[in-house]
Design an enzyme around this catalytic site. Structure first.
Site, mmCIF file in Angstrom:
data_model
loop_
_atom_site.group_PDB
_atom_site.id
_atom_site.type_symbol
_atom_site.label_atom_id
_atom_site.label_comp_id
_atom_site.label_asym_id
_atom_site.label_seq_id
_atom_site.Cartn_x
_atom_site.Cartn_y
_atom_site.Cartn_z
ATOM 1 N N ASP A 24 -9.397 2.533 1.066
ATOM 2 C CA ASP A 24 -9.190 1.259 1.771
ATOM 3 C C ASP A 24 -9.343 1.324 3.289
ATOM 4 O O ASP A 24 -8.562 0.690 4.028
ATOM 5 C CB ASP A 24 -7.810 0.682 1.421
ATOM 6 C CG ASP A 24 -7.648 0.394 -0.062
ATOM 7 O OD1 ASP A 24 -8.582 0.660 -0.825
ATOM 8 O OD2 ASP A 24 -6.569 -0.091 -0.454
ATOM 9 N N GLU A 72 -9.519 -2.537 -1.274
ATOM 10 C CA GLU A 72 -8.596 -3.489 -1.902
ATOM 11 C C GLU A 72 -9.109 -4.902 -1.643
ATOM 12 O O GLU A 72 -9.448 -5.238 -0.510
ATOM 13 C CB GLU A 72 -7.186 -3.345 -1.301
ATOM 14 C CG GLU A 72 -6.202 -4.341 -1.926
ATOM 15 C CD GLU A 72 -4.777 -4.227 -1.374
ATOM 16 O OE1 GLU A 72 -4.472 -3.254 -0.667
ATOM 17 O OE2 GLU A 72 -3.973 -5.133 -1.680
ATOM 18 N N LYS A 126 -10.850 -2.586 -5.983
ATOM 19 C CA LYS A 126 -9.591 -2.615 -6.734
ATOM 20 C C LYS A 126 -8.759 -3.831 -6.324
ATOM 21 O O LYS A 126 -8.641 -4.133 -5.141
ATOM 22 C CB LYS A 126 -8.815 -1.311 -6.514
ATOM 23 C CG LYS A 126 -8.421 -1.035 -5.075
ATOM 24 C CD LYS A 126 -7.787 0.340 -4.973
ATOM 25 C CE LYS A 126 -7.249 0.662 -3.603
ATOM 26 N NZ LYS A 126 -6.158 -0.156 -3.123
ATOM 27 N N CYS A 159 -1.065 2.138 -0.626
ATOM 28 C CA CYS A 159 -2.188 2.419 -1.525
ATOM 29 C C CYS A 159 -2.406 3.913 -1.765
ATOM 30 O O CYS A 159 -2.796 4.315 -2.868
ATOM 31 C CB CYS A 159 -3.445 1.732 -1.017
ATOM 32 S SG CYS A 159 -3.299 -0.069 -1.107
ATOM 33 N N GLN A 199 10.252 18.996 -3.484
ATOM 34 C CA GLN A 199 10.581 19.466 -4.840
ATOM 35 C C GLN A 199 9.451 20.318 -5.446
ATOM 36 O O GLN A 199 9.071 20.139 -6.599
ATOM 37 C CB GLN A 199 10.891 18.284 -5.768
ATOM 38 C CG GLN A 199 12.037 17.402 -5.280
ATOM 39 C CD GLN A 199 12.333 16.271 -6.232
ATOM 40 O OE1 GLN A 199 12.823 16.500 -7.337
ATOM 41 N NE2 GLN A 199 12.015 15.058 -5.813
HETATM 42 N N1 TIU Z 1 -4.437 -0.337 1.263
HETATM 43 C C1 TIU Z 1 -3.148 -0.651 1.382
HETATM 44 O O1 TIU Z 1 -2.292 0.193 1.602
HETATM 45 N N2 TIU Z 1 -2.834 -1.986 1.278
HETATM 46 C C2 TIU Z 1 -1.746 -2.551 1.857
HETATM 47 O O2 TIU Z 1 -1.481 -3.724 1.672
HETATM 48 N N3 TIU Z 1 -1.003 -1.752 2.661
HETATM 49 C C3 TIU Z 1 0.028 -2.117 3.471
HETATM 50 O O3 TIU Z 1 0.659 -1.232 4.027
HETATM 51 N N4 TIU Z 1 0.295 -3.391 3.661
#
Ligand code: TIU
Length: 218
Positions: A24, A72, A126, A159, A199
């Site tokens: 993304d 995204e 996605k 994400c 962990q």
């Molecule tokens: N790609 C991704 O992380 N989408 C989000 O909406 N992230 C946020 O931190 N908002």
């Protein structure tokens, strides 16, 4: 086999079975004046990843290994956007400075100029935060014989985390690169990375990209 100095311990990978996942790195999240910044976020926290990621992608390509990019976003009619997501993200589909926000085909939805996919590289669109949900990613990894993932992109706690957690459940060994993942929130960046390696490596490993670039030359 190449080995990377990582937390919680060395990460060893078979290059022919390893893909670089770039999550993304889209204008909507990274460009000054874009969607992410319009929500009050500091895009500089994400933009610090661009330079190291560009260097890593160049080294990865030079080694002849696969890069998979994700974006995204949603169809223009929002039929793939759950109402629950839209209620908490009412700007999705609205006109923004770089086109309709998080809509496929819009300028803002695409990957930033610095990290554009090269000819032949895979781009997975996605609708969710994770890269497996409602996408063809699992089949692409299966077909490519991929067993390990080097994971980069934004945002660390959203994400990247959703994708790494599911990849780990699906049996992939995941190395997350601290300098190539970014969060708008410094404390989420720090804790998000700690969570992965805690962990004994509960979801995977954490390292820095220069260590991977050096390992590619081994
Ligand atoms: N790609 C991704 O992380 N989408 C989000 O909406 N992230 C946020 O931190 N908002």
């Amino acid at each position: 086999m190449p080995t990377v100095d990582a937390q919680p311990g060395p990460f060893t990978f078979q290059p022919a079975e390893t893909a670089l996942l770039v999550i993304d790195m889209q204008r909507d999240f990274l460009l000054p004046g874009g969607f992410g910044e319009s929500l009050g976020n500091d895009v500089a926290q994400l933009r610090r990843t661009i330079e190291p990621l560009a260097a890593l992608m160049a080294a990865w390509r030079a080694a002849g290994l696969p890069i998979i990019h994700t974006r995204e976003g949603h169809l223009p009619d929002l039929s793939d956007c759950p109402p629950a997501k839209l209620r908490r993200g009412p700007m999705i589909g609205q006109e923004g400075r770089f086109g309709k926000i998080l809509i496929r085909g819009e300028y803002g939805h695409d990957i930033i100029d610095e990290l554009q996919p090269a000819e032949g590289e895979t781009v997975v669109d996605k609708p969710g935060k994770g890269a497996f949900h409602a996408t063809e990613l699992a089949g692409i990894l299966d077909d490519g014989g991929i067993k390990s993932l080097v994971v980069t992109g934004v945002t660390t706690e959203v994400c990247v985390h959703t994708t790494v957690r599911e990849a780990n459940d699906r049996g992939y060994e995941c190395l997350v690169l601290a300098d190539c993942v970014g969060s708008y929130f410094p404390e989420f960046q720090r804790v998000g990375l700690q969570m992965i390696a805690a962990q004994g490596g509960i979801f995977g490993w954490v390292a820095e990209s220069p260590a991977v670039i050096a390992a590619l030359k081994e």
